[in-house]
Design a protein around this motif. Structure first.
Motif, PDB file in Angstrom:
ATOM      1  N   PRO A  94      -0.112   8.427  -6.624  1.00  0.00           N
ATOM      2  CA  PRO A  94       1.338   8.484  -6.401  1.00  0.00           C
ATOM      3  C   PRO A  94       1.996   9.681  -7.067  1.00  0.00           C
ATOM      4  CG  PRO A  94       0.795   6.705  -7.908  1.00  0.00           C
ATOM      5  CD  PRO A  94      -0.499   7.226  -7.378  1.00  0.00           C
ATOM      6  N   PHE A  95       1.414  10.184  -8.158  1.00  0.00           N
ATOM      7  CA  PHE A  95       2.056  11.295  -8.871  1.00  0.00           C
ATOM      8  C   PHE A  95       1.285  12.600  -8.710  1.00  0.00           C
ATOM      9  CE2 PHE A  95       2.952   7.576 -11.913  1.00  0.00           C
ATOM     10  CZ  PHE A  95       3.982   7.129 -11.097  1.00  0.00           C
ATOM     11  N   GLY A  96       0.382  12.610  -7.754  1.00  0.00           N
ATOM     12  CA  GLY A  96      -0.500  13.764  -7.587  1.00  0.00           C
ATOM     13  C   GLY A  96       0.229  15.065  -7.345  1.00  0.00           C
ATOM     14  N   ALA A  97       1.373  14.991  -6.654  1.00  0.00           N
ATOM     15  CA  ALA A  97       2.039  16.232  -6.257  1.00  0.00           C
ATOM     16  C   ALA A  97       3.120  16.659  -7.253  1.00  0.00           C
ATOM     17  CB  ALA A  97       2.650  16.056  -4.872  1.00  0.00           C
ATOM     18  N   TRP A 150       7.645   5.409 -16.810  1.00  0.00           N
ATOM     19  CA  TRP A 150       8.536   4.591 -16.002  1.00  0.00           C
ATOM     20  C   TRP A 150       7.746   3.518 -15.241  1.00  0.00           C
ATOM     21  CZ3 TRP A 150       8.112   4.545 -10.696  1.00  0.00           C
ATOM     22  CH2 TRP A 150       9.104   3.824 -10.035  1.00  0.00           C
ATOM     23  N   LEU A 151       6.597   3.919 -14.686  1.00  0.00           N
ATOM     24  CA  LEU A 151       5.793   2.966 -13.914  1.00  0.00           C
ATOM     25  C   LEU A 151       5.331   1.810 -14.804  1.00  0.00           C
ATOM     26  CD1 LEU A 151       4.317   2.335 -11.186  1.00  0.00           C
ATOM     27  CD2 LEU A 151       2.314   3.358 -12.230  1.00  0.00           C
ATOM     28  N   LEU A 152       4.947   2.134 -16.042  1.00  0.00           N
ATOM     29  CA  LEU A 152       4.520   1.069 -16.958  1.00  0.00           C
ATOM     30  C   LEU A 152       5.658   0.080 -17.217  1.00  0.00           C
ATOM     31  CD1 LEU A 152       2.204   2.621 -19.685  1.00  0.00           C
ATOM     32  CD2 LEU A 152       1.620   1.218 -17.714  1.00  0.00           C
ATOM     33  N   ASP A 153       6.865   0.625 -17.412  1.00  0.00           N
ATOM     34  CA  ASP A 153       8.021  -0.258 -17.611  1.00  0.00           C
ATOM     35  C   ASP A 153       8.192  -1.185 -16.418  1.00  0.00           C
ATOM     36  OD1 ASP A 153       8.567   0.828 -20.017  1.00  0.00           O
ATOM     37  OD2 ASP A 153      10.188   2.147 -19.331  1.00  0.00           O
ATOM     38  N   VAL A 154       8.196  -0.562 -15.248  1.00  0.00           N
ATOM     39  CA  VAL A 154       8.441  -1.334 -14.028  1.00  0.00           C
ATOM     40  C   VAL A 154       7.327  -2.363 -13.831  1.00  0.00           C
ATOM     41  CG1 VAL A 154       8.685  -1.179 -11.526  1.00  0.00           C
ATOM     42  CG2 VAL A 154       9.708   0.557 -12.970  1.00  0.00           C
ATOM     43  N   ARG A 211      11.193  11.867  -3.650  1.00  0.00           N
ATOM     44  CA  ARG A 211      10.534  11.341  -2.444  1.00  0.00           C
ATOM     45  C   ARG A 211       9.474  10.338  -2.850  1.00  0.00           C
ATOM     46  NH1 ARG A 211      10.512  15.171   2.446  1.00  0.00           N
ATOM     47  NH2 ARG A 211       8.931  13.711   3.099  1.00  0.00           N
ATOM     48  N   GLN A 212       8.743  10.690  -3.895  1.00  0.00           N
ATOM     49  CA  GLN A 212       7.675   9.819  -4.360  1.00  0.00           C
ATOM     50  C   GLN A 212       8.253   8.503  -4.867  1.00  0.00           C
ATOM     51  OE1 GLN A 212       5.350  11.440  -3.386  1.00  0.00           O
ATOM     52  NE2 GLN A 212       3.480  10.539  -4.185  1.00  0.00           N
ATOM     53  N   ARG A 213       9.399   8.591  -5.533  1.00  0.00           N
ATOM     54  CA  ARG A 213      10.015   7.363  -6.046  1.00  0.00           C
ATOM     55  C   ARG A 213      10.525   6.489  -4.909  1.00  0.00           C
ATOM     56  NH1 ARG A 213      12.278  10.238 -10.987  1.00  0.00           N
ATOM     57  NH2 ARG A 213      13.848  10.949  -9.539  1.00  0.00           N
ATOM     58  N   VAL A 214      11.006   7.125  -3.837  1.00  0.00           N
ATOM     59  CA  VAL A 214      11.435   6.333  -2.678  1.00  0.00           C
ATOM     60  C   VAL A 214      10.227   5.604  -2.097  1.00  0.00           C
ATOM     61  CG1 VAL A 214      12.474   6.388  -0.395  1.00  0.00           C
ATOM     62  CG2 VAL A 214      13.310   7.931  -2.154  1.00  0.00           C
ATOM     63  N   ALA A 215       9.113   6.334  -1.988  1.00  0.00           N
ATOM     64  CA  ALA A 215       7.896   5.709  -1.461  1.00  0.00           C
ATOM     65  C   ALA A 215       7.438   4.562  -2.359  1.00  0.00           C
ATOM     66  CB  ALA A 215       6.792   6.751  -1.314  1.00  0.00           C
ATOM     67  N   LEU A 216       7.565   4.766  -3.679  1.00  0.00           N
ATOM     68  CA  LEU A 216       7.191   3.693  -4.620  1.00  0.00           C
ATOM     69  C   LEU A 216       8.107   2.488  -4.468  1.00  0.00           C
ATOM     70  CD1 LEU A 216       6.310   5.623  -7.856  1.00  0.00           C
ATOM     71  CD2 LEU A 216       4.985   3.751  -6.918  1.00  0.00           C
ATOM     72  N   MET A 217       9.375   2.788  -4.266  1.00  0.00           N
ATOM     73  CA  MET A 217      10.338   1.711  -4.115  1.00  0.00           C
ATOM     74  C   MET A 217      10.035   0.901  -2.853  1.00  0.00           C
ATOM     75  SD  MET A 217      14.351   2.212  -4.361  1.00  0.00           S
ATOM     76  CE  MET A 217      15.467   1.115  -3.564  1.00  0.00           C
ATOM     77  N   ARG A 218       9.672   1.617  -1.804  1.00  0.00           N
ATOM     78  CA  ARG A 218       9.281   0.957  -0.558  1.00  0.00           C
ATOM     79  C   ARG A 218       8.093   0.034  -0.825  1.00  0.00           C
ATOM     80  NH1 ARG A 218       7.311   5.316   3.433  1.00  0.00           N
ATOM     81  NH2 ARG A 218       5.593   5.212   1.960  1.00  0.00           N
ATOM     82  N   PHE A 261       0.835  -1.189   0.000  1.00  0.00           N
ATOM     83  CA  PHE A 261       0.000   0.000   0.000  1.00  0.00           C
ATOM     84  C   PHE A 261       0.873   1.243   0.000  1.00  0.00           C
ATOM     85  CE2 PHE A 261      -2.410   2.857   3.118  1.00  0.00           C
ATOM     86  CZ  PHE A 261      -3.167   3.452   2.133  1.00  0.00           C
ATOM     87  N   MET A 262       0.587   2.133  -0.936  1.00  0.00           N
ATOM     88  CA  MET A 262       1.282   3.418  -0.934  1.00  0.00           C
ATOM     89  C   MET A 262       0.246   4.511  -0.707  1.00  0.00           C
ATOM     90  SD  MET A 262       3.580   5.150  -3.826  1.00  0.00           S
ATOM     91  CE  MET A 262       3.894   6.910  -3.793  1.00  0.00           C
TER      92      MET A 262
END
Ligand code: ATP
Ligand code: MG
Lengths: 265, 279
Positions: free
Chosen positions: B179-182, B194-198, B158-165, B98-99
């Motif tokens: 996730p990309f709202g801000a 990038w998210l689609l790739d991942v 910061r958002q990418r760190v949260a996504l990585m978590r 959950f993010m």
């Protein structure tokens, strides 16, 4: 050596050079002492009221043994009381945070306990625990734990509930949340209390020694007073002040090392 | 296709009846005091799907996620099935990655240690967890930043760190709440690609909340449009744009047609939510 550091995030700060920063305290202390010395000599203030700083220094240098052993004893009592008080303070805060009922029952009691003057309490402690190092540490402990409890609770309340929810979604247990979220989040507040507690613990130790002991800064103070040794009193005050500042700086140093992220959330 | 009789009775859900849903919600309502946030919500997510959720502000999207993450128990009378198994919301604790809407990074932990938070909770040793995280850093555009603290990072980082978590907490279902709202528009499109790739590489099932219709179509296999509060699914729009999707797909006529349908549905609901709150 000094320059203006302009920053959009704060008012212009006059940053001072490294060398100056290092010698600054010594410089100011020397200057202050010189002024006092001059004042005493100039206005012919009698030593009974205020001895010359140089006389005080001479007194310490002449009999360093008494001060060192006294200092050592008081340091031990203070450190013991301070550490025990801090650990107990945090532990009680955890208990109070988790069991609101216990908090409602006992927190007022704790506050009331702090209104009993430590002097009145000291005699009983010495009766209970004898004329020991431990008894002084108990008094030190007694007056230092409550600020720690209060501030730790304050720190716990600053935790973002969504942060806790996130941990729960990872399947975290209470203990994991406590260690990884609550305790670190409380550190900035905790250190504010620890700095205060370090000074309080020293007061506790010195006052504790007044109820009977053979060594310690409190004892030196009493002896000097009974002998009307004014220079001795002042010398002990200076040594105590140095100890107090030393303890405080130690805690402040630990704070700067540990709470590097400041209060931002 | 198959002519053999199935022993198990099938419950068709839209076009996705063939597979068994990874997670299925029926009759899910949630009331906060006098506020009814969700009402009789029905959702089924197939394994490997990327489903995007759009809807007016305050319609209960985050509430839905909180239920799926096990943080909030829906009102009684609901049916909640994970891999076909009936469960209560609290059973989902630790089962879904959950993010939340905010990155919620811990200021006293550096990038690596923030990323491994969930792994630590699972009981993995720090050395092992850090090793795993370090391998993922380049993929998340965070190479060289592992020792930085959150206050030294940009919003996108910061958002990418949260996504990585969230990615490191390997669960079948991933919930991403705006996730990309801000982020600014440019960073946002970069992050979407990038998210689609991942996602294609890691093959996870993703439920993705957004306010941006373009984003919802660009990313999703399906778009769920929610009604104004109390929220339920108003429209399930299948997005049959081919993958991998290129950035210029947003100008294709299929994309624009989808966008028109969705915007109409959303607009209708947004108007409602304004009328309701305007009282
Ligand atoms: N814990 C709570 N207590 C009371 N009311 C709540 C709670 N959580 C959500 N609500 C209410 O439920 C409704 C739905 O909230 P929710 O956060 O799910 O909306 P959302 O769709 O995520 O909105 P946004 O798009 O703005 O993030 C809101 O009216 C909100 O006030
Ligand atoms: Mg939300």
């Amino acid at each position: 050596m000094s320059g203006i550091k302009a920053s959009a995030a704060s008012l212009p700060v006059f940053s001072t050079g490294r060398v100056y920063a290092a010698i600054k305290p010594i410089l100011w202390l020397t200057l202050g002492l010189a002024v006092i010395e001059a004042t005493v000599v100039l206005f012919e203030i009698r030593p009974y009221y205020l001895p010359r700083p140089s006389a005080i220094a001479a007194n310490i240098v002449a009999t360093p043994g008494a001060y060192i052993s006294g200092l050592w004893r008081t340091v031990l009592e203070t450190a013991l009381g301070f550490v025990a008080g801090s650990v107990f303070g945090v532990a009680i805060a955890i208990v109070f945070h988790r069991w609101t009922l216990l908090r409602e029952l006992f927190f007022p009691l704790f506050v009331v306990s702090q209104t009993i003057p430590v002097i009145a309490f000291g005699a009983v402690v010495v009766l209970w625990f004898g004329n020991t190092l431990f008894a002084k540490a108990v008094i030190s402990f007694y007056i230092s734990f409550l600020p720690v409890t209060v501030n730790t609770l304050l720190g716990f309340n600053s935790v973002d509930p969504r942060q806790v929810q996130l941990m729960r979604s990872f399947g975290a247990k209470d203990g994991q949340i406590l260690r990884r979220i609550y305790l670190p989040a409380a550190l900035p507040q905790l250190f504010v209390a620890l700095k205060l507690a370090s000074s309080l613990a020293l007061v506790g130790a010195i006052v504790g020694e007044w109820f009977g002991d053979t060594t310690g800064l409190g004892v030196l103070l009493l002896q000097a007073m009974y002998n009307e040794n004014v220079v001795g009193i002042w010398a002990t005050i200076v040594v105590s002040a140095c100890l107090g500042m030393g303890l405080y700086s130690l805690v402040a140093l630990a704070e700067r090392r540990i709470v590097f992220w400041g209060n931002e959330q | 296709m198959s002519s053999t009789a199935k022993l198990e009775p099938q419950e068709p859900i839209g076009a996705y009846a063939a597979e068994r849903p990874l997670i299925e919600l029926r009759n899910v309502s949630k009331t906060f005091g006098s506020v009814k946030a969700l009402s009789d919500l029905e959702v089924a997510i197939q394994p490997g799907e990327l489903v995007t959720v759009v809807g007016p502000s305050g319609c209960g999207k985050s509430t839905l996620f909180n239920i799926l993450a096990g943080l909030e128990e829906p009102d009684p009378g609901n049916i909640l099935r994970l891999k076909g198994k009936s469960s209560s919301a609290s059973d989902l604790l630790g089962k879904v990655s959950f993010m939340p809407q905010r990155d919620l990074l811990l200021p006293w932990r550096n990038v690596i240690d923030n990323a491994i938070l969930a792994l630590e909770v699972e009981g993995m040793s720090r050395t092992e967890a850090r090793k795993q995280a370090r391998e993922m850093l380049p993929e998340f555009g965070l190479a060289g930043f592992e020792a930085q603290y959150p206050n030294q990072l940009s919003g996108g980082m910061r958002q990418r760190v949260a996504l990585m978590r969230t990615f490191l907490f390997k669960r079948d279902l991933m919930l991403l709440d705006e996730p990309f709202g801000a982020l600014d528009a440019l960073t946002r499109t970069m992050m979407q690609r990038w998210l689609l790739d991942v996602w294609q590489k890691h093959k996870r099932t993703v439920l993705f909340i957004t306010h941006d219709v373009d984003e919802a179509i660009f990313l999703g296999d399906r778009v769920l449009v929610m009604t104004a509060r109390p929220g339920k699914v108003k429209l399930e729009q299948v997005v049959d744009l081919p993958r991998p999707r290129k950035a210029d797909i947003v100008t294709s006529s299929e994309f624009i047609a989808l966008k028109k349908t969705l915007l109409e549905a959303i607009e209708e609901e947004s108007m409602k939510s304004f009328q309701v709150s305007g009282h």
